[in-house]
Design a protein around this motif. Structure first.
Motif, PDB file in Angstrom:
ATOM      1  N   ASP A 142     -26.264  37.010   3.749  1.00  0.00           N
ATOM      2  CA  ASP A 142     -25.315  36.223   2.970  1.00  0.00           C
ATOM      3  C   ASP A 142     -24.060  37.070   2.759  1.00  0.00           C
ATOM      4  OD1 ASP A 142     -24.278  34.181   1.473  1.00  0.00           O
ATOM      5  OD2 ASP A 142     -25.855  34.215  -0.066  1.00  0.00           O
ATOM      6  N   ASP A 143     -23.044  36.402   2.209  1.00  0.00           N
ATOM      7  CA  ASP A 143     -21.756  37.039   2.001  1.00  0.00           C
ATOM      8  C   ASP A 143     -21.860  38.134   0.928  1.00  0.00           C
ATOM      9  OD1 ASP A 143     -19.068  37.628   1.338  1.00  0.00           O
ATOM     10  OD2 ASP A 143     -18.481  35.664   2.129  1.00  0.00           O
ATOM     11  N   LEU A 144     -21.429  39.331   1.276  1.00  0.00           N
ATOM     12  CA  LEU A 144     -21.520  40.431   0.320  1.00  0.00           C
ATOM     13  C   LEU A 144     -20.700  40.166  -0.932  1.00  0.00           C
ATOM     14  CD1 LEU A 144     -18.946  42.716   0.145  1.00  0.00           C
ATOM     15  CD2 LEU A 144     -19.557  42.921   2.533  1.00  0.00           C
ATOM     16  N   PHE A 145     -19.621  39.369  -0.788  1.00  0.00           N
ATOM     17  CA  PHE A 145     -18.758  39.105  -1.939  1.00  0.00           C
ATOM     18  C   PHE A 145     -19.434  38.191  -2.961  1.00  0.00           C
ATOM     19  CE2 PHE A 145     -15.818  40.369   1.444  1.00  0.00           C
ATOM     20  CZ  PHE A 145     -15.220  41.451   0.809  1.00  0.00           C
ATOM     21  N   ASP A 146     -20.518  37.513  -2.548  1.00  0.00           N
ATOM     22  CA  ASP A 146     -21.327  36.749  -3.502  1.00  0.00           C
ATOM     23  C   ASP A 146     -22.500  37.579  -4.010  1.00  0.00           C
ATOM     24  OD1 ASP A 146     -19.717  34.530  -3.122  1.00  0.00           O
ATOM     25  OD2 ASP A 146     -20.898  33.838  -1.396  1.00  0.00           O
ATOM     26  N   VAL A 147     -23.148  38.284  -3.078  1.00  0.00           N
ATOM     27  CA  VAL A 147     -24.406  38.955  -3.421  1.00  0.00           C
ATOM     28  C   VAL A 147     -24.172  40.193  -4.302  1.00  0.00           C
ATOM     29  CG1 VAL A 147     -26.467  40.096  -2.514  1.00  0.00           C
ATOM     30  CG2 VAL A 147     -25.497  38.128  -1.302  1.00  0.00           C
ATOM     31  N   VAL A 148     -23.155  40.981  -3.950  1.00  0.00           N
ATOM     32  CA  VAL A 148     -22.959  42.248  -4.666  1.00  0.00           C
ATOM     33  C   VAL A 148     -22.652  42.017  -6.156  1.00  0.00           C
ATOM     34  CG1 VAL A 148     -21.531  44.334  -4.821  1.00  0.00           C
ATOM     35  CG2 VAL A 148     -22.426  43.586  -2.606  1.00  0.00           C
ATOM     36  N   SER A 205     -29.891  31.194  -2.966  1.00  0.00           N
ATOM     37  CA  SER A 205     -28.523  31.429  -3.425  1.00  0.00           C
ATOM     38  C   SER A 205     -28.333  32.934  -3.647  1.00  0.00           C
ATOM     39  CB  SER A 205     -28.298  30.701  -4.747  1.00  0.00           C
ATOM     40  OG  SER A 205     -29.092  31.315  -5.751  1.00  0.00           O
ATOM     41  N   ALA A 206     -27.073  33.327  -3.809  1.00  0.00           N
ATOM     42  CA  ALA A 206     -26.783  34.749  -4.043  1.00  0.00           C
ATOM     43  C   ALA A 206     -27.513  35.238  -5.297  1.00  0.00           C
ATOM     44  CB  ALA A 206     -25.273  34.969  -4.172  1.00  0.00           C
ATOM     45  N   GLU A 207     -27.600  34.387  -6.325  1.00  0.00           N
ATOM     46  CA  GLU A 207     -28.287  34.789  -7.563  1.00  0.00           C
ATOM     47  C   GLU A 207     -29.765  35.030  -7.278  1.00  0.00           C
ATOM     48  OE1 GLU A 207     -25.991  32.385  -7.426  1.00  0.00           O
ATOM     49  OE2 GLU A 207     -24.501  33.591  -8.499  1.00  0.00           O
ATOM     50  N   GLU A 208     -30.345  34.127  -6.465  1.00  0.00           N
ATOM     51  CA  GLU A 208     -31.771  34.266  -6.168  1.00  0.00           C
ATOM     52  C   GLU A 208     -32.058  35.523  -5.340  1.00  0.00           C
ATOM     53  OE1 GLU A 208     -32.831  29.481  -6.231  1.00  0.00           O
ATOM     54  OE2 GLU A 208     -32.188  30.449  -4.378  1.00  0.00           O
ATOM     55  N   THR A 209     -31.264  35.722  -4.289  1.00  0.00           N
ATOM     56  CA  THR A 209     -31.534  36.882  -3.428  1.00  0.00           C
ATOM     57  C   THR A 209     -31.234  38.190  -4.177  1.00  0.00           C
ATOM     58  OG1 THR A 209     -29.328  36.691  -2.445  1.00  0.00           O
ATOM     59  CG2 THR A 209     -31.164  35.670  -1.239  1.00  0.00           C
ATOM     60  N   ALA A 210     -30.188  38.171  -4.980  1.00  0.00           N
ATOM     61  CA  ALA A 210     -29.885  39.364  -5.773  1.00  0.00           C
ATOM     62  C   ALA A 210     -31.028  39.623  -6.752  1.00  0.00           C
ATOM     63  CB  ALA A 210     -28.562  39.191  -6.517  1.00  0.00           C
ATOM     64  N   GLY A 211     -31.625  38.566  -7.264  1.00  0.00           N
ATOM     65  CA  GLY A 211     -32.772  38.696  -8.172  1.00  0.00           C
ATOM     66  C   GLY A 211     -33.940  39.361  -7.471  1.00  0.00           C
ATOM     67  N   ALA A 252     -30.550  45.481   3.900  1.00  0.00           N
ATOM     68  CA  ALA A 252     -29.268  45.136   4.531  1.00  0.00           C
ATOM     69  C   ALA A 252     -28.698  43.881   3.897  1.00  0.00           C
ATOM     70  CB  ALA A 252     -29.467  44.911   6.027  1.00  0.00           C
ATOM     71  N   ILE A 253     -27.432  43.943   3.559  1.00  0.00           N
ATOM     72  CA  ILE A 253     -26.715  42.747   3.117  1.00  0.00           C
ATOM     73  C   ILE A 253     -25.639  42.493   4.165  1.00  0.00           C
ATOM     74  CG2 ILE A 253     -25.325  41.677   1.295  1.00  0.00           C
ATOM     75  CD1 ILE A 253     -26.643  43.642  -0.692  1.00  0.00           C
ATOM     76  N   ASN A 254     -25.849  41.436   4.958  1.00  0.00           N
ATOM     77  CA  ASN A 254     -24.963  41.216   6.107  1.00  0.00           C
ATOM     78  C   ASN A 254     -24.991  39.740   6.492  1.00  0.00           C
ATOM     79  OD1 ASN A 254     -23.808  41.261   8.808  1.00  0.00           O
ATOM     80  ND2 ASN A 254     -24.135  43.474   8.758  1.00  0.00           N
ATOM     81  N   THR A 255     -23.823  39.184   6.733  1.00  0.00           N
ATOM     82  CA  THR A 255     -23.749  37.762   7.100  1.00  0.00           C
ATOM     83  C   THR A 255     -24.326  37.482   8.484  1.00  0.00           C
ATOM     84  OG1 THR A 255     -21.456  38.328   7.623  1.00  0.00           O
ATOM     85  CG2 THR A 255     -21.814  36.928   5.692  1.00  0.00           C
ATOM     86  N   ASP A 256     -24.419  38.512   9.313  1.00  0.00           N
ATOM     87  CA  ASP A 256     -24.874  38.307  10.693  1.00  0.00           C
ATOM     88  C   ASP A 256     -26.383  38.576  10.802  1.00  0.00           C
ATOM     89  OD1 ASP A 256     -25.403  38.314  13.376  1.00  0.00           O
ATOM     90  OD2 ASP A 256     -23.985  39.912  13.896  1.00  0.00           O
ATOM     91  N   PRO A 257     -27.181  37.523  11.003  1.00  0.00           N
ATOM     92  CA  PRO A 257     -28.635  37.740  11.079  1.00  0.00           C
ATOM     93  C   PRO A 257     -29.043  38.539  12.315  1.00  0.00           C
ATOM     94  CG  PRO A 257     -28.087  35.454  11.616  1.00  0.00           C
ATOM     95  CD  PRO A 257     -26.815  36.110  11.155  1.00  0.00           C
ATOM     96  N   ASN A 258     -28.149  38.657  13.295  1.00  0.00           N
ATOM     97  CA  ASN A 258     -28.461  39.407  14.520  1.00  0.00           C
ATOM     98  C   ASN A 258     -27.910  40.825  14.522  1.00  0.00           C
ATOM     99  OD1 ASN A 258     -29.763  37.202  15.794  1.00  0.00           O
ATOM    100  ND2 ASN A 258     -27.752  36.332  16.240  1.00  0.00           N
ATOM    101  N   ALA A 259     -27.301  41.231  13.430  1.00  0.00           N
ATOM    102  CA  ALA A 259     -26.728  42.585  13.400  1.00  0.00           C
ATOM    103  C   ALA A 259     -27.835  43.606  13.665  1.00  0.00           C
ATOM    104  CB  ALA A 259     -26.074  42.845  12.046  1.00  0.00           C
TER     105      ALA A 259
END
Ligand SMILES: Cc1cc2nc3c(=O)[nH]c(=O)nc-3n(C[C@H](O)[C@H](O)[C@H](O)COP(=O)(O)OP(=O)(O)OC[C@H]3O[C@@H](n4cnc5c(N)ncnc54)[C@H](O)[C@@H]3O)c2cc1C
Lengths: 317, 263
Positions: free
Chosen positions: A303-309, B244-250, A284-291
């Protein structure tokens, strides 16, 4: 004594799983006070269904041989007449689309309270304690009520009843008033076909309302390309017309069981989870830890999907 | 033809929240028009634009605070609104299906619509039962979870599709008058235009008490009692990757390579 009447669910010749789950839920309630468990099966090949429903703990199966498919008028009339005949404490129906098409009518006709979409039930014979969710699964509540009631149960919350019972199978001669049947079912249609079958995919990159705008789907497509994966979605994305119906995962979409399901900006509502909980690995990629999706995820990035994706796409370039 | 649409302001909850008694503490709550009702309003407005409906009236049960939300439906094209409220409803924890049915019946009997559209469920407490209960009570026909409605409604019949589970739709004819519970995706709800929002401020929003709709105050006495609210115990053993996003994506990239599913 608390006798319980459960009403089975079937469609196009097959009993639905929830029918056997109803037997378990009904048996548990009846057991609290040594009551009887009655099962009703209405329309279709009722004798064949009755044999299948005769599982351990069932005291009687009542068949109503009228018509082939579900019609809410027939179900409402037959169920209220069975109630009058058997005087059970609780009437249990599935919280399925068809369950919600007649259970409220039965309750209203019988002047009984109704509790819907329950996930746990307890009784001491007089007071029923029902557990249900609110706010899309963010909280659970308990509701208490005295005396008889109509209760709908959520699918896949109770195990299916097993074994073979020694129930009496009885034809119930319901008096169906045909003039009062104001709906006619003309047929069925399968939807959501087309070029892609998401249930065949090994890896699904699944996108939900967290993506916010149609244009943003681009980062999801890029990730899917980089991973050689298939794009699927939660309902709002399909409702908005951003992706076709054949991409929808869930109760009213497809059931999928990929090796890896990556849920991106998806909260994990019960109707969504019904379609993907059998995945091998859920991320799951979701900003809400309680989702609620966190409850069934194996791995999560809060974390924010717009950063992670984009970062993940970068990994594979 | 006259269409009545039941609408409700629902509570939305922030990611982090606290529970006080059997409620979520006020400061974590927002408000919005129920998602399903938005589609019901749109369907009614489209029927009006197609010349099939002459009047679209919305009805809600709710306090004065919800008027802003209810006006959204007026801004999208509904002609007027009814809001039922009463001192007797103030502070009621759980307005059950029976009570909502009885109150709405009072309004339907007064308005005498040919068609009532409601949402499949409300997004906050998700009972999903009021529309069908109301229909039965009125002696109307009904259909639950409708995701298509033919816009001709000739010969007193509504041809609908009901969305069943697993991508199957049921094709059903429903005699009018009827209550249809509307599923998301049936249409594309519009955004209110600035002009619509301005006009909505001048449209009639009629406030009625329980007595006005012919319902006794005793309607609030419920057989049901909400006794507890809590955050569900998590059964999960989820591994949360931090950084960070880089770390978690890694980390996720490594997982996919380990599983042999990534190129
Ligand atoms: C009869 C019926 C049938 C249904 N059938 C289905 C079905 O088949 N399939 C289905 O999916 N739904 C179905 N639903 C709808 C379901 O109840 C939910 O409304 C839906 O699944 C919610 O979709 P979502 O998780 O994408 O949206 P939401 O619940 O709105 O969740 C969005 C999530 O995105 C997260 N988020 C927001 N911004 C970001 C960000 N920048 N980065 C990361 N995360 C972010 C939020 O924290 C939230 O958890 C059905 C409902 C009914 C009543």
């Amino acid at each position: 004594m608390t006798d319980v009447l459960v009403v089975a669910d079937h469609r196009r010749g097959d009993l639905r799983d929830v029918s056997y789950e109803l037997v378990t839920a009904g048996r548990e309630l009846a057991d609290e006070t040594g009551g009887d468990l009655h099962v009703a099966v209405i329309s279709g090949t009722v004798d064949e269904f009755a044999d299948k429903l005769n599982r351990e703990g069932v005291d009687a199966v009542h068949t109503v041989d009228y018509g082939e498919e579900f019609n809410h008028g027939v179900y409402t009339q037959a169920t209220t007449q069975l109630y009058d005949e058997l005087a059970p404490q609780y009437v249990l129906t599935p919280n399925s689309v068809n369950g919600l098409d007649y259970a409220p009518a039965v309750a209203n006709e019988l002047d009984l309270p109704i509790v819907t979409d329950t996930v746990a039930l307890e009784t001491d014979g007089e007071t029923l304690t029902a557990t249900r969710e609110m706010y899309g699964g963010k909280v659970e509540t308990t509701t208490e009520l005295e005396g008889p009631a109509v209760v709908t149960i959520r699918g896949a919350e109770w195990p299916a009843a097993e074994g073979t019972g020694d129930a009496a199978i009885e034809a119930f001669d319901a008096d169906i008033d045909e003039d009062a049947l104001g709906t006619t079912v003309n047929g069925f249609e399968e939807v959501g076909g087309g070029d892609v079958d998401i249930s065949e995919a090994d890896v699904l990159v699944s996108v939900g309302r967290g993506i916010e705008e149609e244009e943003n789907l681009e980062i999801i497509e890029e990730l899917a390309d980089a991973l050689d994966a298939t794009v699927s979605a939660s309902r709002p994305i399909v409702d908005n017309g951003w992706l076709p119906k054949n991409r929808q995962v869930g109760q009213s979409g497809k059931v999928v069981t990929p090796d890896v399901y990556i849920a991106i900006g998806i909260s994990g509502a019960v109707q969504h989870v019904a379609g993907m909980k059998g995945s091998d690995t859920i991320v799951a990629i979701n900003t809400d830890p309680n989702a609620p999706i966190m409850d069934i995820a194996d791995y999560a990035i809060t974390d924010d999907l717009f950063d992670v994706v984009p970062a993940l796409t970068e990994e594979f370039h | 033809m006259k269409i009545l649409v039941t609408v409700k302001e629902v509570a939305t909850v922030e990611d982090e929240f606290e529970i006080e008694g059997t409620e979520i503490a006020d400061q974590y709550l927002g408000a919005d028009l129920n998602e399903w009702d938005d589609y019901a309003v749109e369907e009614a407005v489209q029927l009006q634009e197609a010349g099939i409906a002459d009047e679209v009236v919305t009805v809600t049960i709710g306090p004065e605070d919800c008027e802003q939300t209810i006006r959204q439906a007026l801004a999208k094209g509904a002609d007027r609104a009814i809001r039922v409220w009463d001192d007797a409803l103030e502070g009621v924890d759980l307005l059950d299906v029976e009570a909502k049915t009885e109150i709405l019946r009072g309004v339907v009997e007064e308005e005498d619509p040919d068609l009532v559209l409601s949402g499949v469920q409300s997004g906050d407490d998700s009972w999903g039962a009021t529309g069908v209960s109301l229909a039965e009570d009125l002696g109307f026909e009904w259909a639950a979870v409708v995701n298509h409605l033919e816009h001709d409604l000739e010969d007193g019949i509504a041809s609908v599709r009901r969305e069943l589970e697993g991508g199957v739709e049921e094709l059903t004819d429903v005699e009018l008058p009827a209550v249809l519970t509307i599923q998301t995706g049936i249409n594309e709800p519009r955004y209110a235009s600035l002009r619509g929002i301005r006009q909505a401020q001048r449209k009639e929003l009629d406030v009625q008490s329980l007595a006005d709709v012919g319902v006794d105050e005793g309607v609030v006495d419920s057989d049901l009692e909400l006794t507890d609210m809590y955050e569900p115990e998590s059964e999960s053993d989820v591994t949360v990757w931090e950084g960070s996003a880089e770390e978690t994506a890694g980390e996720l990239g490594d997982l996919l390579r380990d599983k042999g599913v990534a190129p």
